[in-house]
Write a protein that holds these residues in place. Structure first.
Motif, PDB file in Angstrom:
ATOM      1  N   PHE A   8       0.863  -1.182   0.000  1.00  0.00           N
ATOM      2  CA  PHE A   8       0.000   0.000   0.000  1.00  0.00           C
ATOM      3  C   PHE A   8       0.893   1.223   0.000  1.00  0.00           C
ATOM      4  N   ILE A   9       0.627   2.175  -0.912  1.00  0.00           N
ATOM      5  CA  ILE A   9       1.465   3.359  -1.020  1.00  0.00           C
ATOM      6  C   ILE A   9       0.928   4.439  -0.100  1.00  0.00           C
ATOM      7  N   LEU A  10       1.662   4.693   0.967  1.00  0.00           N
ATOM      8  CA  LEU A  10       1.202   5.631   1.970  1.00  0.00           C
ATOM      9  C   LEU A  10       1.159   7.070   1.477  1.00  0.00           C
ATOM     10  N   ASP A  11       2.027   7.441   0.542  1.00  0.00           N
ATOM     11  CA  ASP A  11       2.128   8.858   0.198  1.00  0.00           C
ATOM     12  C   ASP A  11       0.904   9.381  -0.548  1.00  0.00           C
ATOM     13  N   TYR A  12      -0.020   8.500  -0.919  1.00  0.00           N
ATOM     14  CA  TYR A  12      -1.247   8.953  -1.565  1.00  0.00           C
ATOM     15  C   TYR A  12      -2.299   9.426  -0.558  1.00  0.00           C
ATOM     16  N   TYR A  13      -2.070   9.127   0.717  1.00  0.00           N
ATOM     17  CA  TYR A  13      -3.141   9.317   1.695  1.00  0.00           C
ATOM     18  C   TYR A  13      -2.671  10.040   2.947  1.00  0.00           C
ATOM     19  N   ALA A  14      -3.621  10.657   3.613  1.00  0.00           N
ATOM     20  CA  ALA A  14      -3.351  11.229   4.921  1.00  0.00           C
ATOM     21  C   ALA A  14      -3.108  10.102   5.926  1.00  0.00           C
ATOM     22  N   ILE A  15      -2.165  10.343   6.824  1.00  0.00           N
ATOM     23  CA  ILE A  15      -1.819   9.366   7.854  1.00  0.00           C
ATOM     24  C   ILE A  15      -1.910  10.050   9.217  1.00  0.00           C
ATOM     25  N   GLY A  16      -2.517   9.360  10.152  1.00  0.00           N
ATOM     26  CA  GLY A  16      -2.656   9.926  11.490  1.00  0.00           C
ATOM     27  C   GLY A  16      -1.978   9.070  12.551  1.00  0.00           C
ATOM     28  N   TRP A  17      -1.607   9.710  13.637  1.00  0.00           N
ATOM     29  CA  TRP A  17      -1.089   9.004  14.823  1.00  0.00           C
ATOM     30  C   TRP A  17      -2.081   9.209  15.961  1.00  0.00           C
ATOM     31  N   PHE A  18      -2.321   8.126  16.681  1.00  0.00           N
ATOM     32  CA  PHE A  18      -3.199   8.133  17.838  1.00  0.00           C
ATOM     33  C   PHE A  18      -2.475   7.491  19.004  1.00  0.00           C
ATOM     34  N   ARG A  19      -3.013   7.649  20.189  1.00  0.00           N
ATOM     35  CA  ARG A  19      -2.453   6.959  21.347  1.00  0.00           C
ATOM     36  C   ARG A  19      -3.559   6.615  22.318  1.00  0.00           C
ATOM     37  N   GLN A  20      -3.295   5.573  23.098  1.00  0.00           N
ATOM     38  CA  GLN A  20      -4.252   5.142  24.102  1.00  0.00           C
ATOM     39  C   GLN A  20      -3.506   4.790  25.377  1.00  0.00           C
ATOM     40  N   ALA A  21      -3.778   5.540  26.408  1.00  0.00           N
ATOM     41  CA  ALA A  21      -3.173   5.283  27.713  1.00  0.00           C
ATOM     42  C   ALA A  21      -4.060   4.315  28.485  1.00  0.00           C
ATOM     43  N   PRO A  22      -3.497   3.608  29.455  1.00  0.00           N
ATOM     44  CA  PRO A  22      -4.295   2.656  30.237  1.00  0.00           C
ATOM     45  C   PRO A  22      -5.516   3.314  30.861  1.00  0.00           C
ATOM     46  N   GLY A  23      -6.665   2.690  30.665  1.00  0.00           N
ATOM     47  CA  GLY A  23      -7.892   3.195  31.259  1.00  0.00           C
ATOM     48  C   GLY A  23      -8.485   4.402  30.576  1.00  0.00           C
ATOM     49  N   LYS A  24      -7.902   4.806  29.466  1.00  0.00           N
ATOM     50  CA  LYS A  24      -8.398   5.981  28.756  1.00  0.00           C
ATOM     51  C   LYS A  24      -8.794   5.628  27.333  1.00  0.00           C
ATOM     52  N   GLU A  25      -9.563   6.486  26.735  1.00  0.00           N
ATOM     53  CA  GLU A  25      -9.961   6.270  25.352  1.00  0.00           C
ATOM     54  C   GLU A  25      -8.810   6.641  24.413  1.00  0.00           C
ATOM     55  N   ARG A  26      -8.861   6.052  23.227  1.00  0.00           N
ATOM     56  CA  ARG A  26      -7.880   6.410  22.206  1.00  0.00           C
ATOM     57  C   ARG A  26      -8.071   7.879  21.833  1.00  0.00           C
ATOM     58  N   GLU A  27      -6.970   8.585  21.674  1.00  0.00           N
ATOM     59  CA  GLU A  27      -7.044   9.990  21.312  1.00  0.00           C
ATOM     60  C   GLU A  27      -6.105  10.293  20.150  1.00  0.00           C
ATOM     61  N   GLU A  28      -6.478  11.280  19.390  1.00  0.00           N
ATOM     62  CA  GLU A  28      -5.644  11.677  18.256  1.00  0.00           C
ATOM     63  C   GLU A  28      -4.439  12.468  18.741  1.00  0.00           C
ATOM     64  N   SER A  75      -1.646  13.449  15.999  1.00  0.00           N
ATOM     65  CA  SER A  75      -1.122  14.240  14.886  1.00  0.00           C
ATOM     66  C   SER A  75      -1.532  13.586  13.576  1.00  0.00           C
ATOM     67  N   CYS A  76      -1.440  14.362  12.497  1.00  0.00           N
ATOM     68  CA  CYS A  76      -1.640  13.768  11.182  1.00  0.00           C
ATOM     69  C   CYS A  76      -0.889  14.577  10.143  1.00  0.00           C
ATOM     70  N   ILE A  77      -0.689  13.937   8.989  1.00  0.00           N
ATOM     71  CA  ILE A  77      -0.003  14.597   7.884  1.00  0.00           C
ATOM     72  C   ILE A  77      -0.776  14.320   6.609  1.00  0.00           C
ATOM     73  N   SER A  78      -1.008  15.369   5.836  1.00  0.00           N
ATOM     74  CA  SER A  78      -1.738  15.225   4.594  1.00  0.00           C
ATOM     75  C   SER A  78      -0.833  14.679   3.502  1.00  0.00           C
ATOM     76  N   ALA A  79      -1.464  14.288   2.385  1.00  0.00           N
ATOM     77  CA  ALA A  79      -0.729  13.579   1.344  1.00  0.00           C
ATOM     78  C   ALA A  79       0.075  14.503   0.435  1.00  0.00           C
ATOM     79  N   ARG A  80      -0.566  15.403  -0.226  1.00  0.00           N
ATOM     80  CA  ARG A  80       0.114  16.152  -1.289  1.00  0.00           C
ATOM     81  C   ARG A  80       1.008  17.254  -0.773  1.00  0.00           C
TER      82      ARG A  80
END
Length: 129
Positions: free
Chosen positions: A27-47, A49-54
């Motif tokens: 899968f070619i990542l550079d065509y799409y936006a990519i995001g990073w998320f994190r989830q700490a113990p006992g907490k919901e996943r949260e966003e 950062s992200c980076i756009s494609a073009r």
């Protein structure tokens, strides 16, 4: 959705740095936006950062602005999250994600991506002395 593989986590002291990697096979990542998320113990996943494609437009949540940098290396088909000045509250499992459709990302898109059905295993980041 696209299966992505995260790596680069570990144990680091407060104030230290880590670089996380997000890669995909077939899968070619550079065509799409990519995001990073994190989830700490006992907490919901949260966003995080992200980076756009073009144009490589980036977005960061306030808690990581000035400390984290997202980038992409299209030749390596990899997206990175450089984390500096790490704090204990950054401790979490970190995930990268894409919907395989969007080329531009912002806070709104990342909030929508919280409900993506498929997530990788993530990579553990522990900030502790």
């Amino acid at each position: 959705q696209v299966p992505l593989v995260e790596s680069g986590g570990g144990l680091v002291q407060p104030g230290g740095s880590l670089r996380l990697s997000c890669a995909a096979s077939g899968f070619i990542l550079d065509y799409y936006a990519i995001g990073w998320f994190r989830q700490a113990p006992g907490k919901e996943r949260e966003e995080v950062s992200c980076i756009s494609a073009r144009d490589g437009t980036t977005y960061y949540v306030d808690s990581v602005k000035g400390r984290f940098t997202i980038s992409r290396d299209n030749a390596k088909n990899t997206v990175y999250l450089q984390m500096s000045s790490l704090k204990p509250e950054d401790t979490a499992i970190y995930y990268c994600a894409t919907d395989g459709i969007s080329g531009f990302c912002d806070a709104t898109l990342l909030r929508r991506w919280r409900t993506l059905q498929s997530w990788g295993q993530g990579t553990q980041v522990t900030v502790s002395s």
